[in-house]
Design a protein around this motif. Structure first.
Motif, PDB file in Angstrom:
ATOM      1  N   MET A   2     -10.890   0.015  17.884  1.00 24.90           N
ATOM      2  CA  MET A   2     -11.668  -0.756  18.474  1.00 24.90           C
ATOM      3  C   MET A   2     -11.796  -2.242  18.312  1.00 24.90           C
ATOM      4  N   ASN A   3     -10.772  -2.920  17.299  1.00 26.66           N
ATOM      5  CA  ASN A   3     -10.534  -4.171  17.474  1.00 26.66           C
ATOM      6  C   ASN A   3      -9.044  -4.509  18.496  1.00 26.66           C
ATOM      7  N   GLY A   4      -8.347  -3.379  18.053  1.00 30.75           N
ATOM      8  CA  GLY A   4      -7.252  -3.453  18.415  1.00 30.75           C
ATOM      9  C   GLY A   4      -6.918  -3.436  19.875  1.00 30.75           C
ATOM     10  N   PHE A   5      -8.616  -2.672  20.359  1.00 25.95           N
ATOM     11  CA  PHE A   5      -8.479  -1.841  21.907  1.00 25.95           C
ATOM     12  C   PHE A   5      -9.346  -3.264  22.189  1.00 25.95           C
ATOM     13  N   ILE A 101     -11.919  -4.640   5.786  1.00 24.89           N
ATOM     14  CA  ILE A 101     -10.970  -4.570   5.055  1.00 24.89           C
ATOM     15  C   ILE A 101     -11.237  -5.238   3.428  1.00 24.89           C
ATOM     16  N   ALA A 102     -11.413  -5.499   3.175  1.00 32.76           N
ATOM     17  CA  ALA A 102     -12.283  -6.809   1.857  1.00 32.76           C
ATOM     18  C   ALA A 102     -13.115  -5.482   0.572  1.00 32.76           C
ATOM     19  N   ALA A 103     -14.021  -4.882   2.247  1.00 34.05           N
ATOM     20  CA  ALA A 103     -14.913  -3.804   1.445  1.00 34.05           C
ATOM     21  C   ALA A 103     -14.877  -2.706   1.252  1.00 34.05           C
ATOM     22  N   LEU A 104     -13.049  -1.958   2.030  1.00 31.57           N
ATOM     23  CA  LEU A 104     -12.662  -0.172   1.499  1.00 31.57           C
ATOM     24  C   LEU A 104     -11.582  -1.279   0.175  1.00 31.57           C
ATOM     25  N   ALA A 105     -11.723  -2.111  -0.149  1.00 30.47           N
ATOM     26  CA  ALA A 105     -10.983  -3.116  -1.131  1.00 30.47           C
ATOM     27  C   ALA A 105     -11.329  -2.366  -2.611  1.00 30.47           C
ATOM     28  N   ASP A 106     -12.743  -3.136  -2.145  1.00 30.93           N
ATOM     29  CA  ASP A 106     -13.863  -2.801  -2.859  1.00 30.93           C
ATOM     30  C   ASP A 106     -14.531  -1.689  -3.339  1.00 30.93           C
ATOM     31  N   LEU A 107     -14.327  -1.232  -2.331  1.00 34.62           N
ATOM     32  CA  LEU A 107     -14.739   1.011  -2.573  1.00 34.62           C
ATOM     33  C   LEU A 107     -13.832   1.216  -3.276  1.00 34.62           C
ATOM     34  N   PHE A 108     -12.897   1.122  -3.023  1.00 36.61           N
ATOM     35  CA  PHE A 108     -12.334   2.591  -3.423  1.00 36.61           C
ATOM     36  C   PHE A 108     -11.027   1.994  -4.176  1.00 36.61           C
ATOM     37  N   PRO A 109     -10.878   1.153  -5.550  1.00 35.55           N
ATOM     38  CA  PRO A 109     -10.536   0.527  -6.168  1.00 35.55           C
ATOM     39  C   PRO A 109      -8.533   1.154  -6.548  1.00 35.55           C
ATOM     40  N   ALA A 110      -8.867   2.697  -6.245  1.00 35.69           N
ATOM     41  CA  ALA A 110      -7.522   3.119  -6.718  1.00 35.69           C
ATOM     42  C   ALA A 110      -6.742   3.523  -5.705  1.00 35.69           C
ATOM     43  N   SER A 111      -7.517   3.757  -4.218  1.00 34.51           N
ATOM     44  CA  SER A 111      -6.909   4.127  -2.902  1.00 34.51           C
ATOM     45  C   SER A 111      -7.045   3.154  -1.650  1.00 34.51           C
ATOM     46  N   GLY A 112      -7.202   2.193  -2.210  1.00 32.85           N
ATOM     47  CA  GLY A 112      -8.099   1.168  -1.375  1.00 32.85           C
ATOM     48  C   GLY A 112      -7.076   0.361  -0.756  1.00 32.85           C
ATOM     49  N   ASN A 113      -5.526   0.189  -0.932  1.00 29.06           N
ATOM     50  CA  ASN A 113      -4.328   0.117  -0.722  1.00 29.06           C
ATOM     51  C   ASN A 113      -4.420   0.372   0.757  1.00 29.06           C
ATOM     52  N   ARG A 114      -3.853   2.198   0.234  1.00 27.23           N
ATOM     53  CA  ARG A 114      -3.156   3.244   1.595  1.00 27.23           C
ATOM     54  C   ARG A 114      -3.930   2.940   2.785  1.00 27.23           C
ATOM     55  N   LYS A 115      -6.181   3.117   2.537  1.00 28.11           N
ATOM     56  CA  LYS A 115      -6.815   2.878   3.449  1.00 28.11           C
ATOM     57  C   LYS A 115      -6.589   1.150   3.915  1.00 28.11           C
ATOM     58  N   ILE A 116      -6.355   0.312   3.446  1.00 28.13           N
ATOM     59  CA  ILE A 116      -6.186  -0.309   3.736  1.00 28.13           C
ATOM     60  C   ILE A 116      -5.129  -0.554   5.440  1.00 28.13           C
ATOM     61  N   GLY A 117      -3.898   0.247   4.816  1.00 24.90           N
ATOM     62  CA  GLY A 117      -2.544   0.652   5.939  1.00 24.90           C
ATOM     63  C   GLY A 117      -3.330   1.664   7.005  1.00 24.90           C
ATOM     64  N   TRP A 118      -4.001   2.315   6.576  1.00 28.56           N
ATOM     65  CA  TRP A 118      -4.670   3.163   7.999  1.00 28.56           C
ATOM     66  C   TRP A 118      -5.593   2.028   8.527  1.00 28.56           C
ATOM     67  N   ILE A 119      -6.267   0.843   8.152  1.00 32.98           N
ATOM     68  CA  ILE A 119      -7.194  -0.161   9.107  1.00 32.98           C
ATOM     69  C   ILE A 119      -6.063  -0.438  10.410  1.00 32.98           C
ATOM     70  N   THR A 120      -5.468  -1.335   9.440  1.00 26.32           N
ATOM     71  CA  THR A 120      -3.666  -1.897  10.309  1.00 26.32           C
ATOM     72  C   THR A 120      -2.989  -1.364  11.382  1.00 26.32           C
ATOM     73  N   GLY A 121      -2.718   0.580  10.868  1.00 31.73           N
ATOM     74  CA  GLY A 121      -2.743   0.809  11.908  1.00 31.73           C
ATOM     75  C   GLY A 121      -3.264   1.491  13.014  1.00 31.73           C
ATOM     76  N   PHE A 122      -4.438   2.123  12.753  1.00 23.51           N
ATOM     77  CA  PHE A 122      -5.514   2.208  14.122  1.00 23.51           C
ATOM     78  C   PHE A 122      -5.488   0.825  14.990  1.00 23.51           C
ATOM     79  N   TYR A 123      -5.368   0.176  13.869  1.00 22.47           N
ATOM     80  CA  TYR A 123      -6.088  -1.710  14.856  1.00 22.47           C
ATOM     81  C   TYR A 123      -4.403  -1.484  16.212  1.00 22.47           C
TER      82      TYR A 123
END
Length: 170
Positions: A2-5, A101-123
């Motif tokens: 929605m931010n990209g939208f 983005i910061a919350a995902l990095a904190d909440l998922f220390p092992a897999s946060g980088n992949r999730k951040i990639g998904w956020i960027t892609g969905f933007y």
């Protein structure tokens, strides 16, 4: 998404917004700059609060503020109120994005980088979809304000979803 939208949908709607408020091309460009300036300022103004108040609390505040700013835009008939509203939307969407983005990095220390990639892609997906959908809606007679009604509703719904989440690392 929605931010990209929002970013691309707003740009797509600028001609209709300019027509409603009798703006020149420079005036429409100034409106775009107002929102982008707000997005630039947001991390500097509110970034330090994220560590003091907590990311969840700040996300909730800015999602609620985004919904309120979208309501203001949807209801206003005065250019100056629109400019204030779009500045507030710019502050909010920028803050929500970097907090998510910061919350995902904190909440998922092992897999946060992949999730951040998904956020960027969905933007980016939202930014590609918005001109297509908003352009079609404008061609079919929908008001440009419909974009902000939808964005406000999504922000309010997202606030409820964030409220229900546990922000403990996983």
């Amino acid at each position: 998404f929605m931010n990209g939208f929002e970013a691309a949908g707003y740009q797509t709607s600028l001609a209709a917004i300019g027509k409603e408020y009798a703006l020149s091309g420079a005036g429409m460009g100034m409106l775009a700059a107002v929102q982008l300036l707000a997005g630039l300022l947001a991390p500097f103004l509110f970034g330090p609060l994220a560590d003091k108040l907590g990311k969840k609390k700040l996300l909730l505040c800015f999602l609620a503020a985004e919904a309120a700013a979208c309501a203001l835009i949807s209801l206003c008939a005065v250019y100056r109120l629109f400019a204030i509203g779009i500045f507030l939307v710019g502050l909010c969407v920028s803050t929500v994005q970097y907090l998510a983005i910061a919350a995902l990095a904190d909440l998922f220390p092992a897999s946060g980088n992949r999730k951040i990639g998904w956020i960027t892609g969905f933007y980016s997906l939202g930014a590609v979809a918005a001109p297509l959908l908003c352009g079609r809606c404008l061609e079919r007679g929908y008001s440009w304000k419909s974009l902000f009604v939808a964005l406000g509703a999504v922000a309010a719904g997202t606030a409820l979803a964030v409220l229900a989440q546990n922000f403990s690392p996983r």
